[in-house]
Design a protein around this motif. Structure first.
Motif, PDB file in Angstrom:
ATOM      1  N   ASN A  44     -42.005 -52.540  20.560  1.00 46.59           N
ATOM      2  CA  ASN A  44     -42.616 -52.273  21.860  1.00 46.59           C
ATOM      3  C   ASN A  44     -43.860 -51.418  21.663  1.00 46.59           C
ATOM      4  N   GLU A  45     -44.936 -51.876  22.254  1.00 47.05           N
ATOM      5  CA  GLU A  45     -46.206 -51.153  22.139  1.00 47.05           C
ATOM      6  C   GLU A  45     -46.453 -50.379  23.425  1.00 47.05           C
ATOM      7  N   LYS A  46     -46.955 -49.172  23.298  1.00 43.91           N
ATOM      8  CA  LYS A  46     -47.289 -48.367  24.462  1.00 43.91           C
ATOM      9  C   LYS A  46     -48.731 -48.632  24.858  1.00 43.91           C
ATOM     10  N   LEU A  47     -48.975 -48.613  26.162  1.00 42.34           N
ATOM     11  CA  LEU A  47     -50.319 -48.756  26.686  1.00 42.34           C
ATOM     12  C   LEU A  47     -50.389 -48.041  28.019  1.00 42.34           C
ATOM     13  N   ILE A  48     -51.586 -47.736  28.439  1.00 41.84           N
ATOM     14  CA  ILE A  48     -51.789 -47.061  29.719  1.00 41.84           C
ATOM     15  C   ILE A  48     -52.699 -47.949  30.557  1.00 41.84           C
ATOM     16  N   VAL A  49     -52.220 -48.302  31.744  1.00 38.34           N
ATOM     17  CA  VAL A  49     -52.994 -49.115  32.671  1.00 38.34           C
ATOM     18  C   VAL A  49     -53.142 -48.319  33.963  1.00 38.34           C
ATOM     19  N   LYS A  67     -53.153 -57.509  34.531  1.00 42.35           N
ATOM     20  CA  LYS A  67     -53.199 -57.530  35.998  1.00 42.35           C
ATOM     21  C   LYS A  67     -51.792 -57.566  36.577  1.00 42.35           C
ATOM     22  N   SER A  68     -50.957 -58.383  35.992  1.00 48.00           N
ATOM     23  CA  SER A  68     -49.574 -58.484  36.451  1.00 48.00           C
ATOM     24  C   SER A  68     -48.839 -57.169  36.234  1.00 48.00           C
ATOM     25  N   LEU A  69     -49.008 -56.579  35.065  1.00 52.00           N
ATOM     26  CA  LEU A  69     -48.360 -55.311  34.729  1.00 52.00           C
ATOM     27  C   LEU A  69     -48.787 -54.199  35.687  1.00 52.00           C
ATOM     28  N   ALA A  70     -50.064 -54.207  36.053  1.00 54.26           N
ATOM     29  CA  ALA A  70     -50.602 -53.170  36.935  1.00 54.26           C
ATOM     30  C   ALA A  70     -50.354 -53.471  38.406  1.00 54.26           C
ATOM     31  N   GLY A  71     -49.920 -54.707  38.711  1.00 55.12           N
ATOM     32  CA  GLY A  71     -49.746 -55.093  40.108  1.00 55.12           C
ATOM     33  C   GLY A  71     -51.077 -55.295  40.805  1.00 55.12           C
ATOM     34  N   SER A  72     -52.103 -55.641  40.043  1.00 52.81           N
ATOM     35  CA  SER A  72     -53.448 -55.832  40.578  1.00 52.81           C
ATOM     36  C   SER A  72     -53.661 -57.288  40.976  1.00 52.81           C
ATOM     37  N   PRO A  73     -54.586 -57.533  41.908  1.00 52.89           N
ATOM     38  CA  PRO A  73     -54.873 -58.912  42.302  1.00 52.89           C
ATOM     39  C   PRO A  73     -55.468 -59.724  41.155  1.00 52.89           C
ATOM     40  N   GLU A  74     -55.301 -61.033  41.223  1.00 53.95           N
ATOM     41  CA  GLU A  74     -55.778 -61.920  40.157  1.00 53.95           C
ATOM     42  C   GLU A  74     -57.290 -61.901  39.990  1.00 53.95           C
ATOM     43  N   CYS A  76     -59.276 -59.334  40.129  1.00 53.16           N
ATOM     44  CA  CYS A  76     -59.824 -58.073  39.624  1.00 53.16           C
ATOM     45  C   CYS A  76     -60.241 -58.209  38.162  1.00 53.16           C
ATOM     46  N   ALA A  77     -61.023 -57.263  37.706  1.00 53.17           N
ATOM     47  CA  ALA A  77     -61.475 -57.229  36.313  1.00 53.17           C
ATOM     48  C   ALA A  77     -60.639 -56.197  35.553  1.00 53.17           C
ATOM     49  N   VAL A  78     -60.497 -56.414  34.242  1.00 51.00           N
ATOM     50  CA  VAL A  78     -59.761 -55.486  33.375  1.00 51.00           C
ATOM     51  C   VAL A  78     -60.726 -54.982  32.308  1.00 51.00           C
ATOM     52  N   ASN A  79     -60.749 -53.672  32.103  1.00 49.80           N
ATOM     53  CA  ASN A  79     -61.569 -53.072  31.060  1.00 49.80           C
ATOM     54  C   ASN A  79     -60.702 -52.233  30.149  1.00 49.80           C
ATOM     55  N   ILE A  80     -61.039 -52.238  28.861  1.00 52.66           N
ATOM     56  CA  ILE A  80     -60.385 -51.341  27.922  1.00 52.66           C
ATOM     57  C   ILE A  80     -61.250 -50.096  27.817  1.00 52.66           C
ATOM     58  N   THR A  81     -60.630 -48.933  27.885  1.00 55.88           N
ATOM     59  CA  THR A  81     -61.364 -47.677  27.825  1.00 55.88           C
ATOM     60  C   THR A  81     -61.666 -47.333  26.372  1.00 55.88           C
ATOM     61  N   VAL A  82     -62.951 -47.185  26.075  1.00 52.90           N
ATOM     62  CA  VAL A  82     -63.393 -46.844  24.728  1.00 52.90           C
ATOM     63  C   VAL A  82     -64.033 -45.465  24.785  1.00 52.90           C
ATOM     64  N   PHE A 110     -56.393 -48.889  29.702  1.00 48.83           N
ATOM     65  CA  PHE A 110     -57.058 -49.952  30.445  1.00 48.83           C
ATOM     66  C   PHE A 110     -57.184 -49.563  31.909  1.00 48.83           C
ATOM     67  N   THR A 111     -58.191 -50.130  32.548  1.00 44.25           N
ATOM     68  CA  THR A 111     -58.345 -49.977  33.990  1.00 44.25           C
ATOM     69  C   THR A 111     -58.542 -51.353  34.604  1.00 44.25           C
ATOM     70  N   THR A 112     -58.062 -51.499  35.831  1.00 46.66           N
ATOM     71  CA  THR A 112     -58.356 -52.708  36.597  1.00 46.66           C
ATOM     72  C   THR A 112     -59.256 -52.270  37.743  1.00 46.66           C
ATOM     73  N   ARG A 113     -60.130 -53.174  38.173  1.00 51.13           N
ATOM     74  CA  ARG A 113     -61.086 -52.836  39.231  1.00 51.13           C
ATOM     75  C   ARG A 113     -61.517 -54.108  39.952  1.00 51.13           C
ATOM     76  N   LYS A 114     -62.146 -53.907  41.110  1.00 54.35           N
ATOM     77  CA  LYS A 114     -62.744 -55.041  41.803  1.00 54.35           C
ATOM     78  C   LYS A 114     -63.871 -55.562  40.922  1.00 54.35           C
ATOM     79  N   PRO A 115     -64.089 -56.871  40.870  1.00 58.25           N
ATOM     80  CA  PRO A 115     -65.096 -57.417  39.945  1.00 58.25           C
ATOM     81  C   PRO A 115     -66.524 -56.974  40.218  1.00 58.25           C
ATOM     82  N   THR A 116     -66.813 -56.440  41.399  1.00 58.02           N
ATOM     83  CA  THR A 116     -68.193 -56.049  41.708  1.00 58.02           C
ATOM     84  C   THR A 116     -68.492 -54.589  41.420  1.00 58.02           C
TER      85      THR A 116
END
Length: 121
Positions: A44-49, A67-74, A76-82, A110-116
């Motif tokens: 099992n890998e740990k991650l933060i969304v 998106k599914s894990l975060a309960g975000s709408p389909e 939305c955009a997903v970004n990895i935090t660097v 990771f973060t999810t956000r509106k695509p705009t």
């Protein structure tokens, strides 16, 4: 061509040996199963969304799964935090390696956000 008692005896002894081997494998099945289950738990890998910690049962995860894990709408955009850099967008079918040795090192965020919107907002 005939079948002699000697052939039958040889066949029976081979079947008996095969049965013994099968019984040995079956009898140690619980031990093998327990070992695989223990290894599965380790994988099992740990991650933060969106600032919430999660565990994922595989080394790789796709953007749509975030998106599914975060309960975000389909849509939305997903970004990895660097740290100290731009946060690249992860496509729906793009896989990310969650292992701690993969870049960026450590637990992936990771973060999810509106695509705009911008990733840092």
């Amino acid at each position: 061509m005939g079948f002699s008692t000697e052939d039958a005896s040889f066949t029976l002894s081979r079947m008996y040996s095969a049965t013994d081997s099968t019984q040995a494998i079956v009898s140690c099945y619980p031990l093998i199963r327990k070992q695989f289950m223990a290894e599965d738990k380790k994988s099992n890998e740990k991650l933060i969304v969106n600032q919430k910690e999660h565990e994922w049962p595989k080394q790789f995860i796709e953007g749509a799964e975030f998106k599914s894990l975060a309960g975000s709408p389909e849509d939305c955009a997903v970004n990895i935090t660097v740290p100290g850099g731009e946060d690249p967008e992860i496509g729906d079918t793009q896989e990310v390696d969650l292992s701690e040795h993969a870049e960026p090192k450590g637990i992936k965020r990771f973060t999810t956000r509106k695509p705009t919107t911008s990733p840092r907002q």
